[in-house]
Design a protein around this motif. Structure first.
Motif, PDB file in Angstrom:
ATOM      1  N   MET A 182       0.785  -1.051  -0.021  1.00 34.12           N
ATOM      2  CA  MET A 182      -0.204   0.074  -0.037  1.00 34.12           C
ATOM      3  C   MET A 182       0.827   1.103   0.091  1.00 34.12           C
ATOM      4  O   MET A 182       1.607   1.488   0.889  1.00 34.12           O
ATOM      5  CB  MET A 182      -0.937   0.018   1.176  1.00 34.12           C
ATOM      6  CG  MET A 182      -1.893  -1.273   1.422  1.00 34.12           C
ATOM      7  SD  MET A 182      -2.641  -1.368   2.916  1.00 34.12           S
ATOM      8  CE  MET A 182      -3.764   0.315   2.830  1.00 34.12           C
ATOM      9  N   LYS A 183       0.702   2.044  -1.125  1.00 26.20           N
ATOM     10  CA  LYS A 183       1.613   3.237  -1.179  1.00 26.20           C
ATOM     11  C   LYS A 183       0.952   4.385  -1.851  1.00 26.20           C
ATOM     12  O   LYS A 183      -0.150   4.267  -2.405  1.00 26.20           O
ATOM     13  CB  LYS A 183       2.951   2.954  -1.750  1.00 26.20           C
ATOM     14  CG  LYS A 183       2.934   2.338  -3.029  1.00 26.20           C
ATOM     15  CD  LYS A 183       4.239   1.733  -3.702  1.00 26.20           C
ATOM     16  CE  LYS A 183       4.122   0.778  -4.780  1.00 26.20           C
ATOM     17  NZ  LYS A 183       5.418   0.384  -5.008  1.00 26.20           N
ATOM     18  N   GLY A 184       1.517   5.541  -1.785  1.00 26.76           N
ATOM     19  CA  GLY A 184       1.021   6.635  -2.608  1.00 26.76           C
ATOM     20  C   GLY A 184       0.370   7.866  -1.553  1.00 26.76           C
ATOM     21  O   GLY A 184       0.324   7.425  -0.396  1.00 26.76           O
ATOM     22  N   LYS A 189      -3.187   9.724   3.453  1.00 22.11           N
ATOM     23  CA  LYS A 189      -4.523  10.315   4.076  1.00 22.11           C
ATOM     24  C   LYS A 189      -5.284   9.059   4.638  1.00 22.11           C
ATOM     25  O   LYS A 189      -6.084   9.155   5.737  1.00 22.11           O
ATOM     26  CB  LYS A 189      -5.331  10.716   2.866  1.00 22.11           C
ATOM     27  CG  LYS A 189      -4.975  12.200   2.440  1.00 22.11           C
ATOM     28  CD  LYS A 189      -5.932  12.916   1.704  1.00 22.11           C
ATOM     29  CE  LYS A 189      -5.488  14.223   1.279  1.00 22.11           C
ATOM     30  NZ  LYS A 189      -6.597  15.122   0.862  1.00 22.11           N
ATOM     31  N   ASP A 190      -5.305   7.823   3.986  1.00 20.33           N
ATOM     32  CA  ASP A 190      -5.797   6.966   4.689  1.00 20.33           C
ATOM     33  C   ASP A 190      -5.294   6.412   6.118  1.00 20.33           C
ATOM     34  O   ASP A 190      -5.976   5.960   7.064  1.00 20.33           O
ATOM     35  CB  ASP A 190      -5.648   5.597   3.849  1.00 20.33           C
ATOM     36  CG  ASP A 190      -6.713   5.489   2.691  1.00 20.33           C
ATOM     37  OD1 ASP A 190      -7.502   6.311   2.580  1.00 20.33           O
ATOM     38  OD2 ASP A 190      -6.782   4.756   1.801  1.00 20.33           O
ATOM     39  N   ARG A 193      -6.849   8.920   8.488  1.00 21.32           N
ATOM     40  CA  ARG A 193      -8.100   8.421   8.631  1.00 21.32           C
ATOM     41  C   ARG A 193      -8.371   7.458   9.678  1.00 21.32           C
ATOM     42  O   ARG A 193      -9.027   7.316  10.416  1.00 21.32           O
ATOM     43  CB  ARG A 193      -8.911   8.035   7.261  1.00 21.32           C
ATOM     44  CG  ARG A 193      -9.178   9.283   6.409  1.00 21.32           C
ATOM     45  CD  ARG A 193      -9.902   8.969   5.159  1.00 21.32           C
ATOM     46  NE  ARG A 193     -10.047   9.974   4.124  1.00 21.32           N
ATOM     47  CZ  ARG A 193      -9.379  10.115   3.277  1.00 21.32           C
ATOM     48  NH1 ARG A 193      -8.380   9.181   2.984  1.00 21.32           N
ATOM     49  NH2 ARG A 193      -9.724  11.035   2.307  1.00 21.32           N
ATOM     50  N   VAL A 194      -7.430   6.344   9.514  1.00 20.68           N
ATOM     51  CA  VAL A 194      -7.491   5.471  10.522  1.00 20.68           C
ATOM     52  C   VAL A 194      -7.257   5.924  11.972  1.00 20.68           C
ATOM     53  O   VAL A 194      -7.910   5.397  13.038  1.00 20.68           O
ATOM     54  CB  VAL A 194      -6.412   4.245  10.252  1.00 20.68           C
ATOM     55  CG1 VAL A 194      -6.222   3.412  11.304  1.00 20.68           C
ATOM     56  CG2 VAL A 194      -6.936   3.582   8.997  1.00 20.68           C
ATOM     57  N   LEU A 195      -6.348   6.697  12.024  1.00 17.84           N
ATOM     58  CA  LEU A 195      -5.865   7.445  13.214  1.00 17.84           C
ATOM     59  C   LEU A 195      -6.798   8.150  14.045  1.00 17.84           C
ATOM     60  O   LEU A 195      -7.358   8.003  15.100  1.00 17.84           O
ATOM     61  CB  LEU A 195      -4.529   8.238  13.323  1.00 17.84           C
ATOM     62  CG  LEU A 195      -3.836   8.721  14.603  1.00 17.84           C
ATOM     63  CD1 LEU A 195      -2.449   8.874  14.245  1.00 17.84           C
ATOM     64  CD2 LEU A 195      -4.552  10.095  14.808  1.00 17.84           C
ATOM     65  N   PHE A 196      -7.544   9.158  13.052  1.00 20.59           N
ATOM     66  CA  PHE A 196      -8.550   9.921  13.533  1.00 20.59           C
ATOM     67  C   PHE A 196      -9.743   9.273  14.210  1.00 20.59           C
ATOM     68  O   PHE A 196     -10.576   9.295  14.837  1.00 20.59           O
ATOM     69  CB  PHE A 196      -9.069  10.881  12.469  1.00 20.59           C
ATOM     70  CG  PHE A 196      -7.943  12.235  12.496  1.00 20.59           C
ATOM     71  CD1 PHE A 196      -6.694  12.347  13.166  1.00 20.59           C
ATOM     72  CD2 PHE A 196      -8.248  13.255  11.693  1.00 20.59           C
ATOM     73  CE1 PHE A 196      -6.096  13.049  13.180  1.00 20.59           C
ATOM     74  CE2 PHE A 196      -7.444  14.207  11.656  1.00 20.59           C
ATOM     75  CZ  PHE A 196      -6.209  14.296  12.422  1.00 20.59           C
TER      76      PHE A 196
END
Length: 300
Positions: A182-184, A189-190, A193-196
């Motif tokens: 998974m990269k880019g 941003k993803d 989003r996971v953290l938030f």
């Protein structure tokens, strides 16, 4: 409501800030938390249209510059001190959130600034214990539970990603996900989003526009490693405040324990309000109560 977007020169930095020129002479200063910027207060500011509002992006956050590295909470406080003096902000209510509370508390100790502060509201404040002590078991348990919903993450990588989240080390998180193909830009941003969703908005999600605005703020942060070091070591040691203050802290806060907020309030001589059904983003989960509290403080 017309929120102005301005810049001011503070030493070698250009500090961005939001401003609303209200019809009264009553002033409010907002200080944001880590991974965010002044934009995290926009929804609250919209409900305070009659007041003079100042909400800066601290050095290395949002739209402000980052020419000189931050080394301490005092550096942030020094910047905001110059901001206050240059704009000649007097008799103001100070509203701070999370990391911003540490900055607010350092300002409260400054001989030139403390008498300009009318009163203050601390939302889920950081300052009672360093982050290396604060909430690590809780963070670990919650994140492991969250990761259990993702079958593409293997247990060996969980610990690496968890370590990245606990120390706000996005590079470590990115490397961990990238090793799984998974990269880019979408990856970055993803990750946020996971953290938030896991730690900040675990009770209620903000509106999509506000959520993405806050994701964009996190992407802009350039002082991540320096702030992580500050969070690991900072503890407020300034004693009781010389102005009226209140600590508002969510019972379901996954970043800073509400008990830390309670103990800090005792040290500060502040009133403490434990908020049920509320996580770390007090402005999201209890917006109406936060706005009401701010108005009450400003009108005193």
């Amino acid at each position: 409501m017309n929120i102005k977007r301005n810049y001011i020169d503070i030493r070698d930095e250009k500090i961005f800030y939001l401003e609303n020129e209200g019809k009264s002479d009553k002033n409010i200063l907002f200080i944001h938390g880590n991974m965010y910027s002044s934009s995290c207060f926009i929804e609250v500011i919209k409900s305070l249209k009659n007041y003079n509002i100042f909400a800066p992006d601290m050095r290395g956050y949002g739209n402000s510059s980052y020419n000189n590295k931050i080394t301490s909470m005092g550096d942030f406080a020094s910047d905001i001190k110059e901001f206050i003096l240059k704009l000649n902000i007097n008799n103001f209510t100070m509203v701070s959130w999370s990391l911003g509370a540490g900055v607010a508390l350092e300002l409260s100790r400054d001989e030139e600034i403390k008498y300009r502060i009318k009163n203050q509201i601390l939302l889920a404040p950081f300052g009672y214990t360093p982050f290396k002590i604060n909430g690590t078991d809780l963070l670990a348990n919650n994140f492991q539970e969250y990761l259990s919903n993702f079958d593409f993450i293997n247990p060996q990588k969980n610990l690496e990603i968890l370590k990245g989240l606990m120390t706000f080390n996005m590079n470590l998180i990115e490397d961990s996900f990238a090793s799984m193909g998974m990269k880019g830009d979408k990856l970055k941003k993803d990750n946020i989003r996971v953290l938030f969703k896991t730690f900040i908005y675990n009770v209620n999600m903000p509106g999509q526009e506000e959520f993405e605005r806050n994701i964009d703020s996190a992407i802009k942060q350039r002082n991540l490693e320096e702030v992580a070091e500050i969070l690991r070591d900072y503890k407020y040691c300034g004693g009781k405040l010389n102005t009226k203050s209140v600590v508002l802290h969510g019972y379901d806060d996954r970043v800073i324990s509400y008990m830390d907020g309670r103990f800090l309030a005792e040290e500060l001589g502040s009133k403490f309000e434990k908020l049920d059904d509320c996580g770390h983003s007090v402005m999201t989960d209890k917006k109406d109560f936060v706005v009401k509290t701010i108005k009450n403080f400003v009108e005193e």
